[in-house]
Design a protein around this motif. Structure first.
Motif, PDB file in Angstrom:
ATOM      1  N   GLY A  76     -32.516  -9.099  31.799  1.00  0.00           N
ATOM      2  CA  GLY A  76     -32.489  -7.682  31.423  1.00  0.00           C
ATOM      3  C   GLY A  76     -32.481  -7.484  29.922  1.00  0.00           C
ATOM      4  O   GLY A  76     -32.398  -8.436  29.150  1.00  0.00           O
TER       5      GLY A  76
ATOM      6  N   SER B 137     -31.500  -8.510  37.050  1.00  0.00           N
ATOM      7  CA  SER B 137     -32.859  -8.479  36.523  1.00  0.00           C
ATOM      8  C   SER B 137     -33.449  -7.077  36.514  1.00  0.00           C
ATOM      9  O   SER B 137     -32.950  -6.159  37.167  1.00  0.00           O
ATOM     10  CB  SER B 137     -33.763  -9.443  37.291  1.00  0.00           C
ATOM     11  OG  SER B 137     -33.648  -9.207  38.667  1.00  0.00           O
ATOM     12  N   GLU B 138     -34.499  -6.970  35.777  1.00  0.00           N
ATOM     13  CA  GLU B 138     -35.198  -5.720  35.563  1.00  0.00           C
ATOM     14  C   GLU B 138     -36.665  -6.002  35.845  1.00  0.00           C
ATOM     15  O   GLU B 138     -37.197  -6.996  35.361  1.00  0.00           O
ATOM     16  CB  GLU B 138     -35.046  -5.397  34.081  1.00  0.00           C
ATOM     17  CG  GLU B 138     -34.717  -3.978  33.767  1.00  0.00           C
ATOM     18  CD  GLU B 138     -34.612  -3.819  32.268  1.00  0.00           C
ATOM     19  OE1 GLU B 138     -33.631  -4.284  31.680  1.00  0.00           O
ATOM     20  OE2 GLU B 138     -35.553  -3.246  31.688  1.00  0.00           O
TER      21      GLU B 138
ATOM     22  N   TYR C 279     -38.243  -2.018  39.636  1.00  0.00           N
ATOM     23  CA  TYR C 279     -36.817  -1.731  39.739  1.00  0.00           C
ATOM     24  C   TYR C 279     -36.163  -1.630  38.366  1.00  0.00           C
ATOM     25  O   TYR C 279     -36.357  -2.487  37.516  1.00  0.00           O
ATOM     26  CB  TYR C 279     -36.103  -2.806  40.556  1.00  0.00           C
ATOM     27  CG  TYR C 279     -36.523  -2.797  42.003  1.00  0.00           C
ATOM     28  CD1 TYR C 279     -36.071  -1.810  42.878  1.00  0.00           C
ATOM     29  CD2 TYR C 279     -37.386  -3.770  42.490  1.00  0.00           C
ATOM     30  CE1 TYR C 279     -36.466  -1.790  44.201  1.00  0.00           C
ATOM     31  CE2 TYR C 279     -37.783  -3.760  43.813  1.00  0.00           C
ATOM     32  CZ  TYR C 279     -37.331  -2.760  44.659  1.00  0.00           C
ATOM     33  OH  TYR C 279     -37.729  -2.745  45.964  1.00  0.00           O
ATOM     34  N   GLN C 280     -35.339  -0.606  38.239  1.00  0.00           N
ATOM     35  CA  GLN C 280     -34.560  -0.453  37.014  1.00  0.00           C
ATOM     36  C   GLN C 280     -33.545  -1.601  36.922  1.00  0.00           C
ATOM     37  O   GLN C 280     -33.262  -2.118  35.854  1.00  0.00           O
ATOM     38  CB  GLN C 280     -33.819   0.891  37.071  1.00  0.00           C
ATOM     39  CG  GLN C 280     -33.027   1.179  35.832  1.00  0.00           C
ATOM     40  CD  GLN C 280     -32.167   2.424  35.992  1.00  0.00           C
ATOM     41  OE1 GLN C 280     -32.018   2.961  37.089  1.00  0.00           O
ATOM     42  NE2 GLN C 280     -31.619   2.891  34.896  1.00  0.00           N
ATOM     43  N   LEU C 281     -33.096  -2.029  38.112  1.00  0.00           N
ATOM     44  CA  LEU C 281     -32.100  -3.096  38.125  1.00  0.00           C
ATOM     45  C   LEU C 281     -32.028  -3.741  39.504  1.00  0.00           C
ATOM     46  O   LEU C 281     -32.065  -3.051  40.526  1.00  0.00           O
ATOM     47  CB  LEU C 281     -30.746  -2.489  37.760  1.00  0.00           C
ATOM     48  CG  LEU C 281     -29.522  -3.390  37.741  1.00  0.00           C
ATOM     49  CD1 LEU C 281     -28.599  -2.953  36.619  1.00  0.00           C
ATOM     50  CD2 LEU C 281     -28.764  -3.343  39.059  1.00  0.00           C
TER      51      LEU C 281
ATOM     52  N   SER D  81     -30.452  -2.982  44.709  1.00  0.00           N
ATOM     53  CA  SER D  81     -31.556  -2.652  43.804  1.00  0.00           C
ATOM     54  C   SER D  81     -31.618  -1.157  43.549  1.00  0.00           C
ATOM     55  O   SER D  81     -31.390  -0.343  44.445  1.00  0.00           O
ATOM     56  CB  SER D  81     -32.877  -3.154  44.388  1.00  0.00           C
ATOM     57  OG  SER D  81     -32.964  -2.819  45.748  1.00  0.00           O
TER      58      SER D  81
ATOM     59  N   ARG E  99     -36.846   2.605  39.931  1.00  0.00           N
ATOM     60  CA  ARG E  99     -37.044   3.373  38.702  1.00  0.00           C
ATOM     61  C   ARG E  99     -37.239   4.846  39.025  1.00  0.00           C
ATOM     62  O   ARG E  99     -37.690   5.195  40.080  1.00  0.00           O
ATOM     63  CB  ARG E  99     -38.280   2.868  37.974  1.00  0.00           C
ATOM     64  CG  ARG E  99     -38.019   1.539  37.360  1.00  0.00           C
ATOM     65  CD  ARG E  99     -38.996   1.250  36.238  1.00  0.00           C
ATOM     66  NE  ARG E  99     -38.701  -0.053  35.661  1.00  0.00           N
ATOM     67  CZ  ARG E  99     -37.787  -0.244  34.709  1.00  0.00           C
ATOM     68  NH1 ARG E  99     -37.112   0.750  34.229  1.00  0.00           N
ATOM     69  NH2 ARG E  99     -37.546  -1.454  34.240  1.00  0.00           N
TER      70      ARG E  99
END
Ligand SMILES: Nc1ncnc2c1ncn2[C@@H]1O[C@H](COP(=O)(O)OP(=O)(O)O)[C@@H](O)[C@H]1O
Ligand SMILES: [Mg+2]
Length: 221
Positions: free
Chosen positions: A118, A156-157, A161-163, A218, A221
């Protein structure tokens, strides 16, 4: 395990979880700024008391007192940290998770590896707290039940996915089906799912007896 049964009253549970976090934050601040400062004052005064003319008995008591105050300070810090680690609000999720993994690692018997791709972007405070709590619960379960030798925590990014937060252990695993059939799923797993959903995220859990357990949250976005 996105098919975990819904909690009996998700709105009420969500309100309870939120209230609990506010209370934890208040208590952690109180412990750190209030009791923590008082203890530092006591420690300073104890240090001033040292006297070369102490009898042996006095010197022993004095050393005992010094030891006790140090332990009290360390315990208070530990409790405040467990309630709400200041690193989370000061430096964000990535730093807090890295530290959590370091603290859970038991050299020689359990490795807890943290990885992130990230950009260490800050999320809203409540989101950071929920994700931290999910990781804490997953790690606690892995420690309590999994007999794992390795746990991996990935943050992870991606473009999509934002996260994505993944917690994977190589332990004994369990049958999700059986647990779901036992009707009442324990609150630890249910609360993890609820916390993820409170963020508008998706919660997924997989466990294979003999192969370990993985949990994924998850946020699109
Ligand atoms: N990582 C894991 N490895 C093996 N078993 C697990 C793991 N996580 C959860 N479990 C099983 O799922 C059950 C439910 O977990 P949870 O809802 O957190 O409840 P609790 O921790 O209060 O028992 C546990 O009692 C355990 O049997
Ligand atoms: Mg649990």
């Amino acid at each position: 395990m996105s098919d975990l049964p819904e909690s009996t009253d998700p709105i009420r549970t969500a309100a309870l979880l939120e209230g609990q976090e506010e209370e934890r934050q208040r208590l952690a601040r109180e412990l750190h700024d209030g009791i923590g400062q008082l203890l530092m004052g006591i420690r300073w005064h104890i240090d001033q008391l040292a006297d070369a003319s102490f009898t042996e008995r006095q010197r022993n008591s004095y050393q005992e007192l010094q030891q006790l105050i140090l332990e009290t300070i360390a315990t208070t810090r530990q409790v405040a940290f467990d309630l709400m680690p200041s690193v989370l609000s000061d430096f964000g999720l990535e730093a807090a998770l890295r530290l959590l993994c370091e603290r859970v690692t038991r050299p020689g018997s359990l490795t807890v590896d943290f990885q992130s791709n990230g950009k260490n972007q800050r999320l809203p405070e409540t989101a950071e707290i929920q994700l931290y709590r999910i990781t804490q619960e997953a790690l606690t379960n892995a420690l309590k039940y999994a007999q794992a030798s390795r746990i991996e925590v990935h943050l992870s990014e991606t473009d999509l996915y934002q996260l994505v937060l993944r917690i994977v252990d190589d332990g004994i695993g369990f049958s999700v089906e059986e647990l779901t059939r036992r009707a009442q799923v324990q609150s630890g797993l249910r609360n993890m799912k609820l916390r993820a959903e409170l963020l508008g995220g998706r919660f997924h859990m997989e466990s294979v007896p003999g192969q370990g357990t993985s949990i994924e949250v998850s946020l699109s976005r």
